[in-house]
Design an enzyme around this catalytic site. Structure first.
Site, PDB file in Angstrom:
ATOM      1  N   ASP A  61       2.892 -13.625   6.867  1.00 46.12           N
ATOM      2  CA  ASP A  61       2.637 -13.936   8.279  1.00 46.12           C
ATOM      3  C   ASP A  61       1.935 -15.282   8.298  1.00 46.12           C
ATOM      4  O   ASP A  61       0.811 -15.410   7.796  1.00 46.12           O
ATOM      5  CB  ASP A  61       1.752 -12.845   8.902  1.00 46.12           C
ATOM      6  CG  ASP A  61       1.476 -13.104  10.374  1.00 46.12           C
ATOM      7  OD1 ASP A  61       1.535 -14.282  10.820  1.00 46.12           O
ATOM      8  OD2 ASP A  61       1.192 -12.139  11.108  1.00 46.12           O
ATOM      9  N   ASN A  74      10.014 -22.507   8.551  1.00 46.80           N
ATOM     10  CA  ASN A  74      10.969 -22.177   9.617  1.00 46.80           C
ATOM     11  C   ASN A  74      10.366 -21.306  10.712  1.00 46.80           C
ATOM     12  O   ASN A  74      10.782 -21.418  11.871  1.00 46.80           O
ATOM     13  CB  ASN A  74      12.184 -21.478   8.990  1.00 46.80           C
ATOM     14  CG  ASN A  74      13.036 -20.796  10.028  1.00 46.80           C
ATOM     15  OD1 ASN A  74      13.816 -21.436  10.733  1.00 46.80           O
ATOM     16  ND2 ASN A  74      12.883 -19.474  10.162  1.00 46.80           N
ATOM     17  N   TYR A 125       5.791 -25.281  23.810  1.00 45.95           N
ATOM     18  CA  TYR A 125       6.748 -25.412  22.702  1.00 45.95           C
ATOM     19  C   TYR A 125       7.051 -26.874  22.375  1.00 45.95           C
ATOM     20  O   TYR A 125       6.935 -27.276  21.196  1.00 45.95           O
ATOM     21  CB  TYR A 125       8.021 -24.622  23.021  1.00 45.95           C
ATOM     22  CG  TYR A 125       9.057 -24.664  21.914  1.00 45.95           C
ATOM     23  CD1 TYR A 125       8.864 -23.935  20.743  1.00 45.95           C
ATOM     24  CD2 TYR A 125      10.194 -25.452  22.036  1.00 45.95           C
ATOM     25  CE1 TYR A 125       9.812 -23.982  19.718  1.00 45.95           C
ATOM     26  CE2 TYR A 125      11.142 -25.492  21.028  1.00 45.95           C
ATOM     27  CZ  TYR A 125      10.948 -24.757  19.872  1.00 45.95           C
ATOM     28  OH  TYR A 125      11.873 -24.808  18.858  1.00 45.95           O
ATOM     29  N   LYS A 138       6.164 -28.844  18.730  1.00 46.15           N
ATOM     30  CA  LYS A 138       7.126 -29.494  17.832  1.00 46.15           C
ATOM     31  C   LYS A 138       6.821 -30.993  17.709  1.00 46.15           C
ATOM     32  O   LYS A 138       7.071 -31.595  16.658  1.00 46.15           O
ATOM     33  CB  LYS A 138       8.559 -29.248  18.311  1.00 46.15           C
ATOM     34  CG  LYS A 138       8.983 -27.778  18.217  1.00 46.15           C
ATOM     35  CD  LYS A 138       8.937 -27.217  16.793  1.00 46.15           C
ATOM     36  CE  LYS A 138       9.524 -25.817  16.684  1.00 46.15           C
ATOM     37  NZ  LYS A 138       9.445 -25.238  15.345  1.00 46.15           N
ATOM     38  N   THR A 169      20.421 -17.670  18.710  1.00 42.44           N
ATOM     39  CA  THR A 169      19.599 -16.696  17.982  1.00 42.44           C
ATOM     40  C   THR A 169      18.816 -15.882  19.015  1.00 42.44           C
ATOM     41  O   THR A 169      18.867 -16.169  20.217  1.00 42.44           O
ATOM     42  CB  THR A 169      18.593 -17.389  17.036  1.00 42.44           C
ATOM     43  OG1 THR A 169      17.663 -18.123  17.840  1.00 42.44           O
ATOM     44  CG2 THR A 169      19.267 -18.321  16.044  1.00 42.44           C
TER      45      THR A 169
HETATM   46  N1  LIG Z   1      17.356 -21.465  18.109  1.00 43.47           N
HETATM   47  C1  LIG Z   1      17.267 -22.727  18.511  1.00 43.47           C
HETATM   48  O1  LIG Z   1      17.995 -23.191  19.404  1.00 43.47           O
HETATM   49  C2  LIG Z   1      16.272 -23.650  17.854  1.00 43.47           C
HETATM   50  C3  LIG Z   1      16.374 -25.022  18.146  1.00 43.47           C
HETATM   51  C4  LIG Z   1      15.489 -25.904  17.544  1.00 43.47           C
HETATM   52  C5  LIG Z   1      14.530 -25.418  16.664  1.00 43.47           C
HETATM   53  N2  LIG Z   1      14.449 -24.086  16.411  1.00 43.47           N
HETATM   54  C6  LIG Z   1      13.425 -23.635  15.468  1.00 43.47           C
HETATM   55  O2  LIG Z   1      14.045 -22.906  14.432  1.00 43.47           O
HETATM   56  C7  LIG Z   1      13.116 -21.982  13.858  1.00 43.47           C
HETATM   57  C8  LIG Z   1      13.784 -20.627  13.753  1.00 43.47           C
HETATM   58  O3  LIG Z   1      14.167 -20.222  15.051  1.00 43.47           O
HETATM   59  P1  LIG Z   1      15.317 -19.144  15.321  1.00 43.47           P
HETATM   60  O4  LIG Z   1      16.147 -19.693  16.407  1.00 43.47           O
HETATM   61  O5  LIG Z   1      15.927 -18.713  14.056  1.00 43.47           O
HETATM   62  O6  LIG Z   1      14.409 -17.990  15.963  1.00 43.47           O
HETATM   63  P2  LIG Z   1      14.374 -16.402  15.715  1.00 43.47           P
HETATM   64  O7  LIG Z   1      15.742 -15.864  15.525  1.00 43.47           O
HETATM   65  O8  LIG Z   1      13.514 -15.883  16.817  1.00 43.47           O
HETATM   66  O9  LIG Z   1      13.604 -16.281  14.325  1.00 43.47           O
HETATM   67  C9  LIG Z   1      12.261 -16.657  14.215  1.00 43.47           C
HETATM   68  C10 LIG Z   1      11.737 -16.142  12.905  1.00 43.47           C
HETATM   69  O10 LIG Z   1      10.355 -16.545  12.794  1.00 43.47           O
HETATM   70  C11 LIG Z   1       9.617 -15.378  12.447  1.00 43.47           C
HETATM   71  N3  LIG Z   1       8.208 -15.493  12.823  1.00 43.47           N
HETATM   72  C12 LIG Z   1       7.678 -15.650  14.054  1.00 43.47           C
HETATM   73  N4  LIG Z   1       6.329 -15.663  13.960  1.00 43.47           N
HETATM   74  C13 LIG Z   1       6.030 -15.509  12.645  1.00 43.47           C
HETATM   75  C14 LIG Z   1       4.819 -15.427  11.911  1.00 43.47           C
HETATM   76  N5  LIG Z   1       3.625 -15.488  12.514  1.00 43.47           N
HETATM   77  N6  LIG Z   1       4.883 -15.288  10.564  1.00 43.47           N
HETATM   78  C15 LIG Z   1       6.076 -15.208   9.948  1.00 43.47           C
HETATM   79  N7  LIG Z   1       7.264 -15.246  10.578  1.00 43.47           N
HETATM   80  C16 LIG Z   1       7.224 -15.391  11.927  1.00 43.47           C
HETATM   81  C17 LIG Z   1      10.331 -14.235  13.144  1.00 43.47           C
HETATM   82  O11 LIG Z   1       9.928 -12.995  12.604  1.00 43.47           O
HETATM   83  P3  LIG Z   1      10.010 -11.612  13.474  1.00 43.47           P
HETATM   84  O12 LIG Z   1      11.432 -11.124  13.342  1.00 43.47           O
HETATM   85  O13 LIG Z   1       9.014 -10.757  12.779  1.00 43.47           O
HETATM   86  O14 LIG Z   1       9.629 -11.949  14.878  1.00 43.47           O
HETATM   87  C18 LIG Z   1      11.759 -14.613  12.809  1.00 43.47           C
HETATM   88  O15 LIG Z   1      12.070 -14.245  11.489  1.00 43.47           O
HETATM   89  C19 LIG Z   1      11.890 -22.027  14.778  1.00 43.47           C
HETATM   90  O16 LIG Z   1      10.895 -22.832  14.182  1.00 43.47           O
HETATM   91  C20 LIG Z   1      12.405 -22.686  16.041  1.00 43.47           C
HETATM   92  O17 LIG Z   1      11.402 -23.370  16.740  1.00 43.47           O
HETATM   93  C21 LIG Z   1      15.316 -23.195  16.980  1.00 43.47           C
END
Ligand SMILES: NC(=O)c1ccc[n+]([C@@H]2O[C@H](COP(=O)([O-])OP(=O)(O)OC[C@H]3O[C@@H](n4cnc5c(N)ncnc54)[C@H](OP(=O)(O)O)[C@@H]3O)[C@@H](O)[C@H]2O)c1
Length: 250
Positions: free
Chosen positions: A59, A86, A165, A169, A200
């Site tokens: 975490d 990530n 957010y 970033k 996602t």
């Molecule tokens: N999706 C997009 O369009 C997008 C665009 C630009 C950047 N991003 C970035 O990409 C990264 C991944 O996003 P995603 O779209 O894959 O989101 P996601 O599907 O919601 O996955 C987020 C992951 O982060 C984990 N997490 C959250 N808080 C945490 C903590 N305190 N300790 C450890 N793990 C934690 C979640 O675990 P749980 O399952 O336990 O909640 C999950 O595994 C993020 O940094 C996000 O800002 C995403």
């Protein structure tokens, strides 16, 4: 020598797809996840596909958990070749996320994970990254953290107004630049990834890119050659048609 890669928040979404991709490249992938059930399930999926995947309880907002994870990697491997920061969360105050609607609890919550978590994890694992021949740190950021993009009326992102957010970033981008500067005389490269708007749980699957496309951005920065760049925001270019990547303005 098999490379060791740790991905935080790897139980789903972009983190999971990145773990899969790095595993498919022959690396040992350590899936960091805060929930053991979800982390173990994701790890089993990758192991079942023939990859060398291990679950690591992590975490990023819990200093004791981060220390325990670093101790485990120290004992098991003695080094870390790739760290993908990530794990991230998205919160918006009010229906439109106006800056004037921002609340400190939301701001703190987002910064705990997206900013303080990255610094905690990076500092805990830096001694292990220094033990690797040429480590790579990938901070999964966003074009939403680009002040240039969000203030450009011609940008598709100009309409965004929310503070927590994007500010997290933007802070992560600065953190990336500062670590790259500190480490410039070492083989370690530190870059920020822009995965693009990806379908996602993060955005209720409204993104137009796949986690695999997003993971390719992270994997590219995780496998940069010795003459590759450090201290960049690199990834999906929203203004160019198709799956094109490149350097973005901060
Ligand atoms: N999706 C997009 O369009 C997008 C665009 C630009 C950047 N991003 C970035 O990409 C990264 C991944 O996003 P995603 O779209 O894959 O989101 P996601 O599907 O919601 O996955 C987020 C992951 O982060 C984990 N997490 C959250 N808080 C945490 C903590 N305190 N300790 C450890 N793990 C934690 C979640 O675990 P749980 O399952 O336990 O909640 C999950 O595994 C993020 O940094 C996000 O800002 C995403």
């Amino acid at each position: 020598m098999t490379q060791i890669a740790l991905i935080t928040g790897a139980n789903k979404g972009i983190g999971y797809a990145t773990a899969r991709l790095l595993g498919e490249l022959g690396m040992t992938v350590l899936l960091g996840a805060r929930d053991e059930t979800r982390g173990v399930a994701a790890t089993k999926e990758l192991s079942g596909a023939g990859l060398d995947a291990r679950f690591v309880a992590l975490d990023v907002t819990d200093a004791a958990s981060v220390t325990a994870a670093a101790d485990l990697v120290t004992a098991e491997f003695g080094r870390l070749d790739i760290l993908v920061n990530n794990a991230g969360i998205l919160r918006v105050d009010g229906p439109a996320g106006a800056p004037s609607a921002t609340t400190l609890p939301t701001l703190r919550e987002v910064f705990e994970t997206n900013v303080y978590g990255v610094v905690t994890v990076t500092n805990a694992f830096l001694p292990l990254l220094r033990q690797a021949p040429a480590a790579r740190i990938v901070n999964v950021s966003s074009e939403v953290g680009s002040i240039s993009s969000l203030t450009d009326p011609a940008s598709p992102l100009f309409a965004l107004t929310s503070v927590p957010y994007p500010a997290s970033k933007a802070a992560l981008n600065m953190i990336t630049a500062m670590y790259a500067k500190e480490l410039r005389d070492t083989p370690i490269k530190v870059n920020a990834a822009n995965p693009g708007y990806t379908a996602t749980d993060f955005n209720s699957h409204h993104g137009f890119r796949t986690p695999e496309q997003a993971a390719r951005v992270c994997a590219h920065l995780a496998t940069l050659p010795a003459d590759g760049p450090s201290g960049l925001l690199w990834g999906h270019l929203i203004t160019i048609e198709g799956d094109q990547n490149g350097v973005l303005a901060w």
